[in-house]
Design an enzyme around this catalytic site. Structure first.
Site, short mmCIF file in Angstrom:
data_model
loop_
_atom_site.label_atom_id
_atom_site.label_comp_id
_atom_site.label_asym_id
_atom_site.label_seq_id
_atom_site.Cartn_x
_atom_site.Cartn_y
_atom_site.Cartn_z
CG HIS A 160 43.50 49.43 50.40
ND1 HIS A 160 43.78 48.40 51.02
CD2 HIS A 160 44.25 50.52 50.70
CE1 HIS A 160 44.67 48.42 51.75
NE2 HIS A 160 45.13 49.83 51.83
CB SER A 281 28.37 45.36 20.98
OG SER A 281 27.27 44.66 21.03
CE LYS A 287 29.77 47.68 25.58
NZ LYS A 287 29.55 46.14 26.21
CD GLU A 294 37.83 44.07 26.81
OE1 GLU A 294 36.85 43.29 27.53
OE2 GLU A 294 37.54 44.50 25.85
#
Ligand code: ARG
Length: 468
Positions: A160, A281, A287, A294
Site C-alpha cells: 500500500h 531543466s 534540477k 519517465e
C-alpha cells in the site's frame, strides 16, 4: 482513360488510379523495411518452383540473380522506389521485370501478395523476437549484477506504499528478474506461433500448381507449415501475441521505472541515476530529471495502444485477406522498436545506478518495520498470533505517543506489554535479524537471495531457451 500500363494488376482496368487513392493505399514508406525478407522469401519460392518443375532451371537462375542484384541496389541506396507501385512487393517484382525482362513475371506463379506479405511479416518478426530476447536477457544480467553487488543493503519493503517489513534491496530487484523471466517465456511462445510458413496459401484458396511447401519451409527455416489457406492469409494472431507480450513487458518496465523515479527523488533518496542518463531543466538550475525512466513509463502507453489497434483491426474481420490487414505493420514496427530501445537503455541505467545503502538502512530502521517480527517472537513464546498482534499493536501505539522507535525501547518497557518478553527480544528488532529470519522458500533471507541469484546466473549462462 489510362494511357500507359503502370500497375502489375491493371489488366482489367480502363481508367488509371486516382492520385489520392495511390497515396492513400500506399504502404511503401513503412513496408520497405521488409525488403530483405521479401527477397529472401522470393528466392526460396523460386527455388521451389524450379524443384517442382513449374519453371525452368535457367529461368530460376535469372530470377535469383535479378533478386540478388535488387537486394544490392536497395542496400546501396540506389533502388528506384516508386510510390505508385503501392508496396515493397510490387516494387521488387516490377524492378525484377525491368532488369531481366518477361521471365521475371514467372516469379509470382503459385503465389499471391496475400501469402507473400504474411511470410514477410513472419520472417521479420522471427528475427526481431531473437533480438528482443537477447536485449531482455541483457537487462536481466544487469539486474542480477546490481543485486549481487548490494547483498548487504536493506531497504524498507512496502505494501500500500506504506512501510511494511525490511527486505534486501537485492530481493526487491530480483522480483523484476522474475517478471522478465515470465516475459521471456511469453516471447518463446510467441516465437513458436510465428515460426509457421504461410507461403503456398495463394490468395486464399491454395494453388493448383504442384508446389512443395515443406521444401520452402526448410529453405526459410520454418519449423512447420500452416494448415488452412483461408486462415493463413487472414491470421495476424502472431502479431497480437508479440504486441501482448510487449504490453506486459512494458508494464513491468514501467513499474521498475516508476520505482527508479520515486527512489531518486529527495523524498526517498535511495538511489542516484547517473548524470549521463538524466537531463536538466531549462529554468531551474538545481534540477536533475530522470527522463529516461519517465519516457519508458510513457512509451508503455503507445505499446498498449498498438495492441488495441491490432485487436480492433481484426475484430469482426471476415475471412479471408482484407486490406485492413495492411495496418498491422506500423503498429508492430513501432512496438518492436520501442521495446528494443527501452530494454537496451534501461539496462544501461540499471548498470550505472548509485545505490545509497545507508539511506535505505536509515529508513528501514526508522519506522516500525520489525513489528511483525516482535509479534512472531511472542508466538514462538506460546501466544496465539491474533493475541500477539494485539500486544504489538499497543506497543507501536505507545512508541508513536512517546516518539520512539522500536530499537529505542528497553526491556522494562516491553515487559509492560507482556510478561513473555525477554532480553532476546532486543536482537529480533534488528532489521538484519528480521531479513535473515525469512528463510521460507522465496523469502528475503540473505541465504535465499544468494541462492536465487546463483540459480539465475546459471540460467543466464546458457540453459535458457535459445531461438533457433
Ligand atoms: N501491402 C499489402 C499489405 O500489407 C500487401 C497485400 C496486398 N494484397 C492485396 N490483395 N491488395 O497487406
Amino acid at each position: 482513360m489510362k494511357n500507359n500500363k503502370r500497375k502489375l494488376w491493371d489488366g482489367r482496368f480502363t481508367e488509371s488510379t486516382a492520385k489520392i487513392v495511390e497515396k492513400f493505399t500506399c504502404s511503401l514508406h513503412f513496408d520497405k523495411r521488409l525488403y530483405k525478407y521479401d527477397i529472401e522469401g522470393s528466392i526460396a519460392h523460386c527455388m521451389m518452383l524450379e524443384k517442382c518443375k513449374i519453371i525452368k532451371r535457367e529461368e530460376a537462375g535469372k530470377i535469383i540473380n535479378g533478386l540478388n542484384s535488387i537486394l544490392k541496389e536497395i542496400e546501396n541506396g540506389v533502388f528506384p522506389f516508386r510510390e505508385e507501385l503501392e508496396d515493397i512487393h510490387m516494387n521488387v517484382e516490377r524492378r525484377l521485370i525491368e532488369k531481366i525482362g518477361k521471365v521475371g513475371g514467372k516469379l509470382h506463379t503459385a503465389r499471391s501478395r496475400n501469402d507473400q506479405v504474411a511470410l514477410d511479416v513472419r520472417l521479420f518478426l522471427k528475427d526481431e523476437i531473437k533480438e528482443t530476447g537477447l536485449a531482455l536477457k541483457e537487462l536481466q544480467k544487469a539486474i542480477i549484477k546490481i543485486a549481487e553487488n548490494n547483498l548487504q543493503c536493506i531497504m524498507p519493503g512496502y505494501t500500500h506504499m506504506q512501510q511494511a517489513q525490511p527486505v534486501l534491496f537485492s530481493h526487491h530487484l530480483m522480483a523484476y528478474y522474475e517478471m522478465l523471466e515470465r516475459d521471456y517465456e511469453r516471447l518463446v511462445l510467441c516465437y513458436w506461433r510465428t515460426d509457421v510458413l504461410p507461403l503456398g496459401a495463394g490468395a486464399l484458396a491454395g494453388t493448383s500448381f504442384p508446389i512443395d511447401r515443406e521444401y520452402v519451409a526448410k529453405l526459410l527455416k520454418f519449423s512447420r507449415v500452416t494448415k488452412n489457406s483461408l486462415d493463413t492469409v487472414s491470421d495476424r494472431d502472431f502479431v497480437i501475441d508479440y504486441l501482448a507480450f510487449a504490453s506486459i513487458l512494458m508494464m513491468h518496465l514501467s513499474r521498475l521505472c516508476e520505482e527508479l523515479i520515486l527512489w531518486s527523488s529527495s523524498e526517498f533518496n535511495f538511489i542516484e541515476i547517473s548524470d549521463s542518463f538524466c537531463t536538466g531543466s531549462s529554468m531551474m538550475p538545481q534540477k536533475k530529471n530522470p527522463d529516461v525512466p519517465e519516457l519508458i513509463r510513457g512509451k508503455t502507453g503507445r505499446v498498449y495502444g498498438n495492441l488495441i489497434t491490432m485487436l480492433t483491426i481484426l475484430k469482426s474481420l471476415p475471412l479471408s485477406y482484407n486490406r485492413d490487414l495492411q495496418e498491422d505493420k506500423e503498429a508492430l514496427f513501432d512496438s518492436v522498436d520501442t521495446v528494443k530501445n527501452s530494454l537496451v537503455i534501461l539496462k544501461d541505467v540499471i548498470s550505472n545506478l548509485k545505490v545509497k545503502e545507508e539511506k535505505m538502512q536509515e529508513k528501514a530502521c526508522a519506522g516500525f518495520l520489525t513489528a511483525t517480527d516482535i509479534s512472531d517472537y511472542l508466538v514462538k513464546k506460546g501466544l496465539a498470533f491474533r493475541e500477539s498482534h494485539e500486544v504489538v499493536g499497543k506497543l507501536v501505539r505507545y512508541c508513536i505517543d512517546k516518539r520512539k522507535t522500536l530499537n529505542k525501547l528497553d526491556l522494562s518497557e516491553f515487559k509492560k506489554f507482556h510478561k513473555s518478553f525477554d532480553k532476546d527480544v532486543i536482537s529480533c528488532i534488528a532489521v538484519e535479524h528480521s531479513v535473515d529470519s525469512k528463510i521460507s522458500y522465496g523469502g528475503t533471507a540473505r541465504g535465499n537471495v544468494v541462492r536465487m541469484i546463483r540459480e539465475a546466473k546459471k540460467e543466464l549462462r546458457g540453459s535458457f531457451f535459445k531461438f533457433s
